[in-house]
Design a protein around this motif. Structure first.
Motif, PDB file in Angstrom:
ATOM      1  N   UNK A  29      -5.806  -7.120   7.260  1.00  0.00           N
ATOM      2  CA  UNK A  29      -6.893  -6.168   6.990  1.00  0.00           C
ATOM      3  C   UNK A  29      -6.858  -5.763   5.525  1.00  0.00           C
ATOM      4  N   UNK A  30      -8.030  -5.792   4.897  1.00  0.00           N
ATOM      5  CA  UNK A  30      -8.163  -5.405   3.491  1.00  0.00           C
ATOM      6  C   UNK A  30      -8.904  -4.080   3.416  1.00  0.00           C
ATOM      7  N   UNK A  31      -8.237  -3.071   2.884  1.00  0.00           N
ATOM      8  CA  UNK A  31      -8.900  -1.770   2.708  1.00  0.00           C
ATOM      9  C   UNK A  31     -10.013  -1.860   1.673  1.00  0.00           C
ATOM     10  N   UNK A  32      -9.823  -2.741   0.710  1.00  0.00           N
ATOM     11  CA  UNK A  32     -10.857  -2.905  -0.318  1.00  0.00           C
ATOM     12  C   UNK A  32     -12.134  -3.469   0.291  1.00  0.00           C
ATOM     13  N   UNK A  33     -11.985  -4.373   1.263  1.00  0.00           N
ATOM     14  CA  UNK A  33     -13.171  -4.933   1.904  1.00  0.00           C
ATOM     15  C   UNK A  33     -13.909  -3.870   2.710  1.00  0.00           C
ATOM     16  N   UNK A  34     -13.148  -2.979   3.363  1.00  0.00           N
ATOM     17  CA  UNK A  34     -13.773  -1.877   4.111  1.00  0.00           C
ATOM     18  C   UNK A  34     -14.525  -0.964   3.152  1.00  0.00           C
ATOM     19  N   UNK A 140      -1.529  -6.386 -10.089  1.00  0.00           N
ATOM     20  CA  UNK A 140      -2.347  -7.473 -10.652  1.00  0.00           C
ATOM     21  C   UNK A 140      -3.802  -7.343 -10.206  1.00  0.00           C
ATOM     22  N   UNK A 141      -4.015  -6.939  -8.950  1.00  0.00           N
ATOM     23  CA  UNK A 141      -5.390  -6.751  -8.465  1.00  0.00           C
ATOM     24  C   UNK A 141      -6.086  -5.626  -9.231  1.00  0.00           C
ATOM     25  N   UNK A 193     -19.358  -8.800  -7.718  1.00  0.00           N
ATOM     26  CA  UNK A 193     -18.046  -9.203  -8.235  1.00  0.00           C
ATOM     27  C   UNK A 193     -16.920  -8.585  -7.424  1.00  0.00           C
ATOM     28  N   UNK A 194     -17.006  -7.279  -7.184  1.00  0.00           N
ATOM     29  CA  UNK A 194     -15.924  -6.616  -6.468  1.00  0.00           C
ATOM     30  C   UNK A 194     -15.924  -6.959  -4.977  1.00  0.00           C
ATOM     31  N   UNK A 199     -13.102  -9.923  -0.668  1.00  0.00           N
ATOM     32  CA  UNK A 199     -12.942 -11.061   0.231  1.00  0.00           C
ATOM     33  C   UNK A 199     -11.676 -11.848  -0.085  1.00  0.00           C
ATOM     34  N   UNK A 200     -11.392 -12.027  -1.382  1.00  0.00           N
ATOM     35  CA  UNK A 200     -10.162 -12.704  -1.786  1.00  0.00           C
ATOM     36  C   UNK A 200      -8.929 -11.896  -1.368  1.00  0.00           C
ATOM     37  N   UNK A 201      -9.048 -10.575  -1.440  1.00  0.00           N
ATOM     38  CA  UNK A 201      -7.938  -9.721  -1.024  1.00  0.00           C
ATOM     39  C   UNK A 201      -7.672  -9.873   0.470  1.00  0.00           C
TER      40      UNK A 201
END
Length: 347
Positions: A29-34, A140-141, A193-194, A199-201
């Motif tokens: 699970x990616x919090x950034x995607x949420x 890095x992210x 972009x983000x 998605x990459x995360x």
């Protein structure tokens, strides 16, 4: 040592291991995607109903400046807050719905029992985690997002500066439309972009989870033993069950009416009590050593032994305590009649 252990984990996770990991809350699970999904929901509402939102906001501002809500500060704040909540409600609803859908797409919802871990609030451990190797991907992210944000801001500002000479000759309405187009493009580029980064995360989180769930061959064998049972123990239990069944079978031989033999390889003991069943039942059967044992017990208890090869081969295929089928009634009836005749003569 850790590297060697990681190299040994070459097998894919079993369904049971995946289920245990899910019960522990370990899912990709990616919090950034949420977060980006929530922002996408807000931008969607703004794109579809932005004009209405700006009109409602301008109306609220006009009513505040025109003292339409009175002069009582508390009454003004209460009325304006309620109206503002209604104006912003679609944005909140879209953000929550998008976040829920994003979470559902990333593995559904998890309900874990509450637990209190003192290590999580330990400031020393938190300080160490900031400089640990596990914090490097997060750093890095963040660095990549910062660089991309600065780059996009530079490109947008470059377009704005190029458009300034042209904008100075435009009407107010045209300037507003130009500014809106530039801001819209900037937001779209930034969001796209983000969102790709998010998605990459998620892909990275999935890869990390799969890597952590990999198993060694010994772990797979151990899990199989736990779920299916130790083969040696199962074999012993099966042997004990067979021995108990054989013992019960031998105890039923002295009560048999007749034993049908092959004559040396097969022995089947039949019991017939007219008051108990309509047809004779198989109470014991066996081949080889078991057949010899049945005949030995039958002789010691004076149970008649009758040699009938075809009938013995047919009866040994039946299950224990099963009544003989109708097609064997005639053959068994002849034998029983012969035995009753002998017993009557002896009496």
């Amino acid at each position: 040592m850790a590297e060697t252990e990681s190299e040994d984990r070459t097998e894919q996770a079993t369904p049971r291991r995946r289920q245990k990991a899910r019960e522990e809350g370990r899912i990709a699970r990616s919090r950034e995607l949420v977060g980006m999904a929530s922002l996408g929901g807000i931008l969607s509402v703004f794109y579809l109903a932005g004009t209405s939102f700006m009109r409602n906001l301008a109306g609220l501002t006009g009513r505040l400046l025109g003292l339409r809500y009175g002069r009582d500060s508390l009454a003004v704040i209460r009325s304006a807050s309620l109206e503002m909540m209604w104006i912003l409600a679609p944005f909140f609803a879209a953000a929550v719905a998008a976040a829920l859908l994003s979470s559902l797409a990333q593995g559904g919802f998890l309900v874990k029992p509450l637990s209190f871990d003192l290590e999580r609030i330990n400031p020393l451990k938190g300080f160490k985690n900031l400089f640990s190797i596990t914090a490097l991907p997060g750093f890095l992210k963040s660095l990549l997002k910062f660089v991309l944000g600065v780059t996009i801001f530079y490109l947008v500002m470059k377009k704005v500066l190029l458009a300034l000479p042209v904008a100075s000759a435009l009407e107010i309405g045209d300037i507003q439309r130009l500014a809106g187009a530039l801001v819209g493009k900037a937001v779209l580029y930034m969001f796209g972009t983000f969102f790709v980064l998010a998605g990459a995360d998620y892909a990275y989180e999935w890869w990390k989870l799969e890597r952590s769930l990999r198993m060694t061959k010994d772990e797979i064998r151990e899990e199989f033993r736990e779920s299916e049972g130790d083969p040696l123990i199962k074999a012993k239990i099966k042997a004990l069950q067979k021995d108990m069944a054989r013992r019960r079978m031998m105890e039923a031989v002295p009560k048999a009416t007749v034993v049908i033999t092959n004559p040396t390889h097969i022995a089947v003991a039949l019991s017939y009590r007219k008051e108990e069943s309509e047809a004779p039942r198989v109470v014991a059967k066996g081949k080889g050593f078991v057949a010899q044992k049945i005949k030995e017990i039958a002789r010691s208890h004076r149970i008649p032994l009758v040699e009938d090869k075809p009938l013995a081969r047919a009866l040994v295929k039946l299950k224990l305590d099963a009544a003989i089928p109708a097609e064997l009634y005639r053959a068994v009836a002849k034998i029983l009649a012969y035995i009753y005749k002998l017993r009557g003569a002896a009496a």
